[in-house]
Design a protein around this motif. Structure first.
Motif, PDB file in Angstrom:
ATOM      1  N   CYS A  24       9.713 -11.924  31.195  1.00 17.98           N
ATOM      2  CA  CYS A  24       9.451 -13.072  31.461  1.00 17.98           C
ATOM      3  C   CYS A  24       8.533 -13.774  31.424  1.00 17.98           C
ATOM      4  CB  CYS A  24       9.089 -12.726  33.073  1.00 17.98           C
ATOM      5  SG  CYS A  24       8.780 -14.057  34.169  1.00 17.98           S
ATOM      6  N   ILE A  25       8.758 -14.998  31.899  1.00 15.85           N
ATOM      7  CA  ILE A  25       8.265 -16.464  31.217  1.00 15.85           C
ATOM      8  C   ILE A  25       7.811 -16.927  32.494  1.00 15.85           C
ATOM      9  CG2 ILE A  25       7.973 -18.338  30.644  1.00 15.85           C
ATOM     10  CD1 ILE A  25       9.155 -18.131  27.938  1.00 15.85           C
ATOM     11  N   ALA A  26       6.186 -17.051  33.470  1.00 10.17           N
ATOM     12  CA  ALA A  26       5.806 -17.675  34.285  1.00 10.17           C
ATOM     13  C   ALA A  26       5.264 -17.410  34.012  1.00 10.17           C
ATOM     14  CB  ALA A  26       6.805 -16.084  35.757  1.00 10.17           C
ATOM     15  N   MET A  27       3.823 -18.711  35.179  1.00 12.47           N
ATOM     16  CA  MET A  27       2.900 -19.343  35.181  1.00 12.47           C
ATOM     17  C   MET A  27       2.447 -18.339  36.824  1.00 12.47           C
ATOM     18  SD  MET A  27       2.062 -20.306  32.315  1.00 12.47           S
ATOM     19  CE  MET A  27       3.261 -20.718  30.977  1.00 12.47           C
ATOM     20  N   TYR A  32      -4.735 -22.211  45.295  1.00 17.66           N
ATOM     21  CA  TYR A  32      -6.504 -22.592  44.897  1.00 17.66           C
ATOM     22  C   TYR A  32      -6.797 -22.069  43.439  1.00 17.66           C
ATOM     23  CZ  TYR A  32      -7.280 -22.194  49.929  1.00 17.66           C
ATOM     24  OH  TYR A  32      -6.793 -22.682  51.373  1.00 17.66           O
ATOM     25  N   VAL A  33      -5.556 -21.947  42.903  1.00 14.27           N
ATOM     26  CA  VAL A  33      -5.691 -21.897  41.273  1.00 14.27           C
ATOM     27  C   VAL A  33      -4.982 -22.877  40.639  1.00 14.27           C
ATOM     28  CG1 VAL A  33      -5.216 -19.703  39.604  1.00 14.27           C
ATOM     29  CG2 VAL A  33      -5.526 -18.380  42.088  1.00 14.27           C
ATOM     30  N   PRO A  34      -6.100 -24.221  40.174  1.00 18.04           N
ATOM     31  CA  PRO A  34      -5.478 -24.583  40.098  1.00 18.04           C
ATOM     32  C   PRO A  34      -4.863 -24.786  38.530  1.00 18.04           C
ATOM     33  CG  PRO A  34      -7.463 -25.595  39.796  1.00 18.04           C
ATOM     34  CD  PRO A  34      -7.394 -24.390  40.344  1.00 18.04           C
ATOM     35  N   PHE A  35      -4.918 -23.762  37.530  1.00 21.99           N
ATOM     36  CA  PHE A  35      -4.696 -23.507  36.187  1.00 21.99           C
ATOM     37  C   PHE A  35      -4.230 -22.383  36.684  1.00 21.99           C
ATOM     38  CE2 PHE A  35      -8.072 -26.953  36.006  1.00 21.99           C
ATOM     39  CZ  PHE A  35      -6.957 -28.350  35.941  1.00 21.99           C
ATOM     40  N   GLY A  36      -3.471 -22.143  36.630  1.00 20.75           N
ATOM     41  CA  GLY A  36      -2.786 -21.049  36.669  1.00 20.75           C
ATOM     42  C   GLY A  36      -2.053 -20.448  35.418  1.00 20.75           C
ATOM     43  N   GLY A  37      -2.169 -18.953  35.040  1.00 19.14           N
ATOM     44  CA  GLY A  37      -2.601 -18.437  33.125  1.00 19.14           C
ATOM     45  C   GLY A  37      -1.189 -17.750  34.077  1.00 19.14           C
ATOM     46  N   PRO A  38      -0.153 -17.396  32.464  1.00 15.77           N
ATOM     47  CA  PRO A  38       1.151 -16.642  32.472  1.00 15.77           C
ATOM     48  C   PRO A  38       0.794 -15.449  32.967  1.00 15.77           C
ATOM     49  CG  PRO A  38      -0.620 -16.084  30.223  1.00 15.77           C
ATOM     50  CD  PRO A  38      -1.886 -17.320  31.654  1.00 15.77           C
ATOM     51  N   TRP A  39       1.973 -14.923  33.468  1.00 14.50           N
ATOM     52  CA  TRP A  39       2.190 -14.103  34.417  1.00 14.50           C
ATOM     53  C   TRP A  39       3.503 -13.574  34.405  1.00 14.50           C
ATOM     54  CZ3 TRP A  39       1.455 -14.626  41.274  1.00 14.50           C
ATOM     55  CH2 TRP A  39       0.576 -14.158  41.316  1.00 14.50           C
ATOM     56  N   GLY A  40       4.097 -13.763  33.718  1.00 18.40           N
ATOM     57  CA  GLY A  40       5.671 -13.320  33.623  1.00 18.40           C
ATOM     58  C   GLY A  40       5.624 -11.243  32.882  1.00 18.40           C
ATOM     59  N   ARG A  80       4.415 -12.545  38.800  1.00 22.86           N
ATOM     60  CA  ARG A  80       3.562 -11.288  39.279  1.00 22.86           C
ATOM     61  C   ARG A  80       2.990 -10.450  38.258  1.00 22.86           C
ATOM     62  NH1 ARG A  80       2.172 -12.832  44.735  1.00 22.86           N
ATOM     63  NH2 ARG A  80       3.398 -14.054  45.549  1.00 22.86           N
ATOM     64  N   ASN A  81       3.022 -10.598  36.800  1.00 18.39           N
ATOM     65  CA  ASN A  81       3.003  -9.794  35.719  1.00 18.39           C
ATOM     66  C   ASN A  81       3.772  -8.055  36.279  1.00 18.39           C
ATOM     67  OD1 ASN A  81       2.453  -8.350  33.847  1.00 18.39           O
ATOM     68  ND2 ASN A  81      -0.353  -8.658  34.353  1.00 18.39           N
ATOM     69  N   MET A  82       5.430  -8.650  37.188  1.00 22.13           N
ATOM     70  CA  MET A  82       5.656  -6.663  37.255  1.00 22.13           C
ATOM     71  C   MET A  82       7.172  -6.446  36.137  1.00 22.13           C
ATOM     72  SD  MET A  82       6.403  -8.381  41.187  1.00 22.13           S
ATOM     73  CE  MET A  82       7.417  -6.404  41.646  1.00 22.13           C
ATOM     74  N   ASN A  83       6.798  -5.541  35.684  1.00 19.08           N
ATOM     75  CA  ASN A  83       7.693  -5.689  34.640  1.00 19.08           C
ATOM     76  C   ASN A  83       8.840  -4.652  35.193  1.00 19.08           C
ATOM     77  OD1 ASN A  83       5.715  -5.556  32.471  1.00 19.08           O
ATOM     78  ND2 ASN A  83       4.848  -3.464  32.323  1.00 19.08           N
ATOM     79  N   SER A 136      -3.848 -16.036  23.811  1.00 23.56           N
ATOM     80  CA  SER A 136      -4.799 -15.799  22.846  1.00 23.56           C
ATOM     81  C   SER A 136      -5.605 -17.409  23.489  1.00 23.56           C
ATOM     82  CB  SER A 136      -4.072 -16.344  21.815  1.00 23.56           C
ATOM     83  OG  SER A 136      -4.028 -17.692  21.466  1.00 23.56           O
ATOM     84  N   GLY A 137      -6.545 -17.031  22.907  1.00 26.95           N
ATOM     85  CA  GLY A 137      -7.890 -18.211  22.721  1.00 26.95           C
ATOM     86  C   GLY A 137      -7.838 -19.288  23.062  1.00 26.95           C
ATOM     87  N   VAL A 138      -6.588 -19.839  21.709  1.00 26.37           N
ATOM     88  CA  VAL A 138      -5.900 -20.839  21.931  1.00 26.37           C
ATOM     89  C   VAL A 138      -4.607 -21.642  22.369  1.00 26.37           C
ATOM     90  CG1 VAL A 138      -4.292 -22.030  19.572  1.00 26.37           C
ATOM     91  CG2 VAL A 138      -5.776 -20.590  18.805  1.00 26.37           C
ATOM     92  N   ASN A 139      -3.637 -20.461  23.303  1.00 28.02           N
ATOM     93  CA  ASN A 139      -2.451 -20.718  23.638  1.00 28.02           C
ATOM     94  C   ASN A 139      -3.103 -20.339  24.752  1.00 28.02           C
ATOM     95  OD1 ASN A 139      -0.707 -21.578  24.959  1.00 28.02           O
ATOM     96  ND2 ASN A 139       0.544 -21.912  23.496  1.00 28.02           N
ATOM     97  N   LYS A 140      -3.530 -20.790  26.001  1.00 28.12           N
ATOM     98  CA  LYS A 140      -3.770 -19.984  27.353  1.00 28.12           C
ATOM     99  C   LYS A 140      -2.538 -19.808  28.492  1.00 28.12           C
ATOM    100  CE  LYS A 140      -8.787 -20.479  27.561  1.00 28.12           C
ATOM    101  NZ  LYS A 140      -9.177 -20.793  25.947  1.00 28.12           N
ATOM    102  N   ALA A 141      -1.446 -20.697  28.160  1.00 33.13           N
ATOM    103  CA  ALA A 141      -0.817 -20.297  28.883  1.00 33.13           C
ATOM    104  C   ALA A 141       1.265 -20.611  27.669  1.00 33.13           C
ATOM    105  CB  ALA A 141      -0.517 -21.614  30.060  1.00 33.13           C
ATOM    106  N   PRO A 142       0.839 -19.429  27.100  1.00 35.42           N
ATOM    107  CA  PRO A 142       2.614 -19.803  26.391  1.00 35.42           C
ATOM    108  C   PRO A 142       3.405 -19.588  27.308  1.00 35.42           C
ATOM    109  CG  PRO A 142       1.253 -17.611  26.315  1.00 35.42           C
ATOM    110  CD  PRO A 142       0.290 -18.109  27.102  1.00 35.42           C
ATOM    111  N   ARG A 143       4.597 -20.841  26.297  1.00 37.59           N
ATOM    112  CA  ARG A 143       5.929 -20.298  27.442  1.00 37.59           C
ATOM    113  C   ARG A 143       6.537 -19.276  25.871  1.00 37.59           C
ATOM    114  NH1 ARG A 143       6.973 -22.597  31.585  1.00 37.59           N
ATOM    115  NH2 ARG A 143       9.554 -22.128  31.138  1.00 37.59           N
ATOM    116  N   ILE A 144       5.781 -18.060  25.762  1.00 35.51           N
ATOM    117  CA  ILE A 144       6.717 -17.566  24.680  1.00 35.51           C
ATOM    118  C   ILE A 144       6.985 -16.087  25.582  1.00 35.51           C
ATOM    119  CG2 ILE A 144       6.522 -16.438  22.377  1.00 35.51           C
ATOM    120  CD1 ILE A 144       4.280 -18.940  21.692  1.00 35.51           C
TER     121      ILE A 144
END
Length: 430
Positions: A24-27, A32-40, A80-83, A136-144
């Motif tokens: 899943c690709i999800a953010m 209150y979490v303005p810069f939410g990271g990946p969550w898929g 929500r990082n659910m498998n 990764s440190g370079v890409n904190k919000a990947p759409r991969i």
């Protein structure tokens, strides 16, 4: 004879392991979490296709109308990082004694000889990774993320070789059907014409309280059977697993036949079909002894001709005479004869061949453009979200590392050419 009574001992079916679920690709989109990271989350593994031996089945007729068997795919990953959950395995039940071959190559995959024996035939695909995995440190919000891996799929051929301890051989009308019905619980249909028995009859014979063995009537064995005359060739295979042969002969020669000649003809057919089979221990059941005086005269001839080769037991199946003696002797012999070893699966050539399979192949397509084939690259494409730019860029990096771009250039690809891989096509740009 209608289909309902037919005995099916061969089948060709298509099996497919379940595809893996998509990652899943999800953010994160929480207050209150303005810069939410990946969550898929990751996709679940696809189910396997398993074959299981079942002694309650004795024919492959179930595969006559249903030929496609697919395991469940894995569930997709979620936010929500659910498998996703794994797909359920598919268990296909086959009779004990079934040999499974890969249809394309003829490679033996398994020989299922014991009740409950189970083997994985087609593996399910692994689940695709969600975008959490690509941060990764370079890409904190990947759409991969990855789509699920396709499950294995191919055609297999099933062949049933009955697991019987004792095979009854002899001409049609020698009295085999009557013999098997008298000594076991089997009740075969008996009629007075050649090729009465169109399928092997199986019977379980009990000897005392704790001993039993399986008896198979092997039909259709007549002169010329080893060349496929009549029904012989199809059914001779069913004698291959038996440990002892009981040769039932019409001692009275009721149809003007000569019992001595009959035994020679049948044994010649066995030798022509399979010399190993002809070496199996064999005893003669001299049947129809109640028809006098011909039977007694012919019994003397049988003893003179074959007495030093085979044990000969005078019986009369129709009136249940002499059957207990021959059955006790069969049980004794079976205790001395080891069971046949199952056919060993062919070693997977991929484990023994040192040159790896080509990772890809570049060739001209039907319209002059380019087609790239190969399991590895096709799998990468199938697992890529082609609508997501970042995912496509990752695929292009994989192609570069594999040396595919260089191969295309060396092959003469030009600006604007179409390149196809699986169901995906793109325009080549320098």
């Amino acid at each position: 004879m209608g289909d309902i009574n037919m005995f099916y001992d061969r089948a060709k079916i298509y099996v497919k392991g379940g595809d893996g679920g998509n990652g899943c690709i999800a953010m994160r989109r929480e207050k209150y979490v303005p810069f939410g990271g990946p969550w898929g989350g990751d996709g679940g593994r696809g189910g396997d296709v398993l074959f299981k031996a079942d002694e309650g089945l004795n024919t492959l007729v179930d595969f006559r109308y249903k030929k496609h068997f697919k395991a469940d795919r894995g569930q997709h990953g979620m936010g929500r990082n659910m498998n996703g959950a794994a797909g359920d395995d598919l268990i296909v039940r086959v009779p004990t004694g079934t040999i499974i071959r890969e249809a394309e190559t003829g490679r033996i995959i398994a020989d299922l000889v014991e009740d409950g024996q189970e083997i994985r035939i087609a593996k399910g695909g692994r689940g695709g990774r969600g975008n959490v995995r690509f941060a990764s440190g370079v890409n904190k919000a990947p759409r991969i993320a990855e789509k699920g891996e396709p499950g294995e799929e191919f055609w297999v051929e099933l062949e049933l070789k009955l697991i019987a301890d004792v095979g009854l051989i002899g001409f049609p009308n020698a009295g085999k059907s009557t013999f098997i019905s008298m000594v076991s619980a089997a009740k075969p249909k008996v009629a007075d014409y050649p090729f009465t028995t169109l399928a092997p009859n199986l019977g379980v014979v009990s000897v005392g309280l704790d001993h039993s063995f399986v008896l198979a009537d092997i039909p259709g064995l007549i002169e010329g059977a080893s060349q496929g005359v009549g029904l012989g060739h199809e059914f001779l295979r069913h004698t291959e697993r038996t440990r002892l042969l009981v040769h039932v002969v019409d001692t009275a020669g009721t149809e003007g036949r000569d019992p001595v000649e009959d035994i020679k003809i049948i044994n010649r057919e066995l030798e022509l079909y399979d010399s190993k089979l002809a070496q199996r221990p064999q005893i003669i059941a001299a049947n129809k002894m109640d028809i006098k005086p011909q039977a007694e005269e012919n019994l003397a001839r049988l003893k003179e001709e074959f007495g030093d080769q085979y044990e000969i037991y005078p019986i009369s199946s129709a009136i249940n005479q002499g059957l207990d003696v021959i059955i006790r002797r069969v049980a004794q012999l079976l205790e001395q004869i080891p069971k046949q070893e199952p056919v060993q699966p062919d070693v997977d050539e991929r484990l023994t061949v040192f040159s790896p399979e080509e990772r890809y192949k570049v060739q001209r397509d039907y319209d002059g453009n380019w087609r790239i084939t190969g399991k590895e690259i096709e799998r990468h494409v199938a697992m890529t979200y082609l609508e997501e730019e970042e995912s496509v860029e990752r695929l292009q990096r994989i192609m570069r590392v594999m040396g595919l771009e260089r191969e295309l250039v060396d092959s003469g690809v030009k600006e604007g050419d179409i390149v196809r891989i699986g169901n995906w096509e793109f325009e080549w740009t320098q």
